[in-house]
Design a protein around this motif. Structure first.
Motif, short mmCIF file in Angstrom:
data_model
loop_
_atom_site.label_atom_id
_atom_site.label_comp_id
_atom_site.label_asym_id
_atom_site.label_seq_id
_atom_site.Cartn_x
_atom_site.Cartn_y
_atom_site.Cartn_z
N LEU A 62 0.81 -1.15 0.18
CA LEU A 62 0.13 0.20 0.01
C LEU A 62 0.88 1.46 0.04
O LEU A 62 0.36 2.18 -0.69
CB LEU A 62 -0.87 0.06 1.23
CG LEU A 62 -1.69 1.21 1.48
CD1 LEU A 62 -2.64 1.39 0.32
CD2 LEU A 62 -2.68 1.19 2.77
N GLY A 63 2.04 1.08 0.61
CA GLY A 63 2.79 2.37 0.75
C GLY A 63 3.24 2.76 2.17
O GLY A 63 3.92 3.79 2.17
N ILE A 64 2.72 2.09 3.07
CA ILE A 64 3.14 2.11 4.47
C ILE A 64 4.65 1.92 4.48
O ILE A 64 5.10 1.03 4.07
CB ILE A 64 2.50 1.06 5.39
CG1 ILE A 64 0.95 1.33 5.51
CG2 ILE A 64 3.04 1.22 6.84
CD1 ILE A 64 0.74 2.78 6.07
N ASP A 65 5.57 2.79 5.29
CA ASP A 65 6.97 2.72 5.05
C ASP A 65 7.36 1.97 6.38
O ASP A 65 8.44 1.10 6.12
CB ASP A 65 7.58 4.03 5.34
CG ASP A 65 7.01 4.91 4.19
OD1 ASP A 65 7.34 4.47 3.12
OD2 ASP A 65 6.53 6.00 4.38
N LEU A 66 6.79 1.55 7.47
CA LEU A 66 7.19 0.84 8.68
C LEU A 66 6.05 0.22 9.20
O LEU A 66 5.06 1.10 9.65
CB LEU A 66 8.28 1.84 9.43
CG LEU A 66 8.60 1.11 10.75
CD1 LEU A 66 9.42 0.15 10.74
CD2 LEU A 66 9.03 2.46 11.80
N VAL A 67 5.90 -1.22 9.50
CA VAL A 67 4.95 -1.61 10.30
C VAL A 67 5.35 -2.12 11.63
O VAL A 67 6.38 -3.00 11.50
CB VAL A 67 4.20 -3.05 9.38
CG1 VAL A 67 3.19 -3.50 10.16
CG2 VAL A 67 3.98 -2.24 8.31
N LEU A 68 4.61 -1.68 12.72
CA LEU A 68 4.99 -2.26 14.09
C LEU A 68 4.09 -3.13 14.80
O LEU A 68 2.90 -2.77 14.38
CB LEU A 68 5.13 -0.90 15.09
CG LEU A 68 6.22 0.11 14.36
CD1 LEU A 68 6.25 1.12 15.67
CD2 LEU A 68 7.77 -0.58 14.49
N GLU A 69 4.16 -3.93 15.26
CA GLU A 69 3.02 -4.85 16.02
C GLU A 69 2.58 -4.43 17.39
O GLU A 69 3.42 -4.06 18.04
CB GLU A 69 3.60 -6.25 16.20
CG GLU A 69 2.59 -7.51 16.66
CD GLU A 69 3.02 -8.57 16.73
OE1 GLU A 69 2.13 -9.74 17.05
OE2 GLU A 69 4.29 -8.99 16.46
N LEU A 70 1.29 -4.31 17.34
CA LEU A 70 0.80 -3.89 18.78
C LEU A 70 0.44 -5.15 19.36
O LEU A 70 0.23 -6.24 19.04
CB LEU A 70 -0.73 -3.46 18.58
CG LEU A 70 -1.53 -2.96 19.55
CD1 LEU A 70 -0.96 -1.90 20.50
CD2 LEU A 70 -3.00 -3.03 19.42
N PRO A 71 1.45 -5.29 20.51
CA PRO A 71 1.20 -6.56 21.28
C PRO A 71 -0.26 -7.06 21.47
O PRO A 71 -1.16 -6.30 21.73
CB PRO A 71 1.96 -6.08 22.61
CG PRO A 71 2.97 -4.81 22.50
CD PRO A 71 2.08 -4.27 21.23
N VAL A 72 -0.45 -8.55 21.59
CA VAL A 72 -1.73 -9.07 21.91
C VAL A 72 -2.29 -8.56 23.13
O VAL A 72 -3.42 -8.59 23.35
CB VAL A 72 -1.64 -10.67 21.75
CG1 VAL A 72 -0.74 -11.12 23.09
CG2 VAL A 72 -3.21 -11.11 21.56
N SER A 73 -1.40 -8.14 24.30
CA SER A 73 -1.72 -7.72 25.71
C SER A 73 -2.81 -6.45 25.41
O SER A 73 -3.55 -6.24 26.20
CB SER A 73 -0.63 -7.41 26.32
OG SER A 73 0.13 -8.56 26.64
N TYR A 74 -2.46 -5.77 24.21
CA TYR A 74 -3.24 -4.63 23.91
C TYR A 74 -4.42 -4.85 22.76
O TYR A 74 -5.46 -4.30 22.70
CB TYR A 74 -2.48 -3.30 23.61
CG TYR A 74 -1.54 -3.06 24.76
CD1 TYR A 74 -2.24 -1.88 25.66
CD2 TYR A 74 -0.54 -3.25 25.01
CE1 TYR A 74 -1.50 -1.51 26.79
CE2 TYR A 74 0.23 -2.99 26.26
CZ TYR A 74 -0.22 -1.95 26.93
OH TYR A 74 0.46 -1.63 28.08
N ALA A 75 -3.87 -5.59 22.03
CA ALA A 75 -4.55 -5.81 20.67
C ALA A 75 -6.29 -6.35 20.91
O ALA A 75 -7.14 -6.14 20.27
CB ALA A 75 -4.08 -6.78 19.51
N VAL A 76 -6.21 -7.46 21.87
CA VAL A 76 -7.36 -8.04 22.31
C VAL A 76 -8.16 -7.23 23.49
O VAL A 76 -7.92 -7.82 24.69
CB VAL A 76 -7.45 -9.58 22.31
CG1 VAL A 76 -8.70 -10.36 22.66
CG2 VAL A 76 -6.91 -10.28 21.15
N ARG A 77 -8.33 -6.18 23.40
CA ARG A 77 -8.59 -5.24 24.62
C ARG A 77 -10.00 -4.17 24.10
O ARG A 77 -10.05 -4.06 23.11
CB ARG A 77 -7.69 -4.36 25.22
CG ARG A 77 -6.50 -5.21 25.92
CD ARG A 77 -7.03 -5.89 27.11
NE ARG A 77 -6.18 -6.79 27.62
CZ ARG A 77 -6.16 -7.59 28.84
NH1 ARG A 77 -7.25 -7.35 29.56
NH2 ARG A 77 -5.29 -8.51 28.86
#
Length: 415
Positions: A62-77
């Motif tokens: 798509l053109g995103i330059d940097l992808v960081l992962e949101l930890p699952v501790s926050y992602a499923v909240r």
């Protein structure tokens, strides 16, 4: 140089996401873009249709330059902690100048006024939420109603409680509000921007536009049609190609029912006292689960959720609670003290050449360690991410040990 931050799930990345990306860069006058993306499990307590590595590829194309992962501790909240974790990650990069989120209203000043009022979590607001919960309302509705009353009492929207409640009950407005609250609590210098959602509502189950559909509608088209052809008009070509590749390799599509066996094993082997040790397992839900299990005609997560649903136990709350149970999350992991500290690392999933330059700059600006290999850090949040990815891989149509522990083998995707 401006860098715009986006908080995404890309489940999967569709034409509406492409529009948001282009407009976000324009509004922020940004040269570069950083995305914080949920891993294999998502905010509404659902598994992603394909894994985080495939969705990272979509983001980079798509053109995103940097992808960081949101930890699952926050992602499923719930929204508060999902937003806090994602905003904290963007702030911790030290390079993000703007955060652009979608909303139904497209009105940043009103959401900003609300955020200023709610960020302090006054005793009066907590009492109002408790009053609404006592009526049997779910927490999101109770919070929206209490916040609407507080905002109207302070003169917001001309004192119109109904208008304030309508604003807050719309999912993207609510999530955007929590991004603004998070930025305030973090004392972040990131400038917020909002873009009015176009073409499809967040929960729309069927397309209403010739080229833009919600991710929910896209997934329904894929599952209902038995192939990708039905959804092709709503997806960029690169998303379509990546999904075709992942499906052909037996790495997707995944939905909740592929996790039925491990989830039911946990539910059947645990006592109510053990179940209550998982986050969001409250208000007697652990006893309701044990009461419902013998009555199920089909051992599927879909049927279990349908039987468990009440006015208080919403579909999303049930999905998240069951996801915590599946992944073995404990209450201490989800305590306010732990979550308010924010993610403890910046996990890089992928980057392009501009992203590489951002990473180089972040070596001087980042407030958290930058992780490019799972073995680089030992931390409970990262351990939870690795376990979650293994559980996800175990539910793939074609299971392999390589996929179980891909987190240890896979370097960041480079495009």
């Amino acid at each position: 140089m401006n860098t715009v931050g986006l908080i995404v799930e890309y489940n999967p990345l569709h034409n509406g996401h492409a529009y948001h990306f282009r407009e976000a860069k324009r509004l922020a006058n940004a040269d570069t873009a950083v995305a914080v993306m949920s891993g294999d499990f998502l905010q509404r307590g659902e598994p992603a249709i394909v894994n985080k590595w495939a969705r990272t590829e979509m983001a980079l194309h798509l053109g995103i330059d940097l992808v960081l992962e949101l930890p699952v501790s926050y992602a499923v909240r719930p929204a508060e902690w999902f937003a806090h974790g994602a905003a904290a990650l963007l702030d911790a990069t030290g390079v993000v100048s703007h955060l652009c989120f979608g909303s139904e209203s497209g009105e940043l000043p009103v959401l900003g006024e609300l955020a200023a009022l709610l960020a302090s979590e006054s005793g009066a607001l907590k009492a109002a939420v408790a009053e609404e919960l006592a009526t049997g309302a779910s927490y999101p509705r109770a919070y929206a109603a209490a916040a609407a009353r507080a905002f109207a009492a302070a003169g917001g929207l001309g004192g119109d409680v109904d208008a304030a409640r309508l604003l807050l009950e719309q999912p993207n407005n609510s999530l955007g509000l929590h991004y603004l609250i998070a930025l305030r609590r973090l004392k972040s210098g990131i400038t917020p921007l909002t873009l009015q959602r176009q073409g499809a509502g967040y929960r729309d189950e069927s397309p209403r536009d010739a080229s833009i559909a919600s991710a929910t509608a896209v997934r329904r088209l894929i599952s209902g049609g038995g192939s990708l052809a039905a959804a092709a008009a709503y997806l960029p070509p690169f998303t379509l190609e990546i999904l075709q590749r992942e499906f052909a390799a037996g790495r997707g599509p995944l939905d909740w029912d592929r996790f039925s066996q491990p989830l039911f094993s946990r539910l059947l082997s645990a006592t109510p006292e053990e179940l209550v040790g998982h986050p969001e397992m409250n208000e007697g839900l652990e006893h309701r689960i044990h009461k419902i299990l013998p009555k199920l005609e089909q051992a599927t997560v879909t049927e279990l959720i349908e039987q468990l649903k009440t006015k208080r136990y919403t579909h999303t709350k049930l999905q998240r609670t069951l996801m915590h149970t599946l992944l073995g999350h404990t209450r201490p992991m989800g305590s306010r003290e732990v979550l308010s500290a924010g993610p403890h690392y910046l996990r890089v999933l992928g980057f392009n050449e501009r992203g590489r330059q951002l990473l180089k700059k972040m070596k001087k600006t980042a407030k958290r360690p930058i992780i490019t290999r799972a073995a680089d850090l030992s931390h409970p949040q990262l351990d939870a991410d690795i376990r979650a990815s293994a559980v996800y891989a175990n539910a793939m149509p074609e299971r392999t040990g390589v996929d179980w522990f891909r987190d240890y083998r896979q370097p960041p995707i480079k495009l």
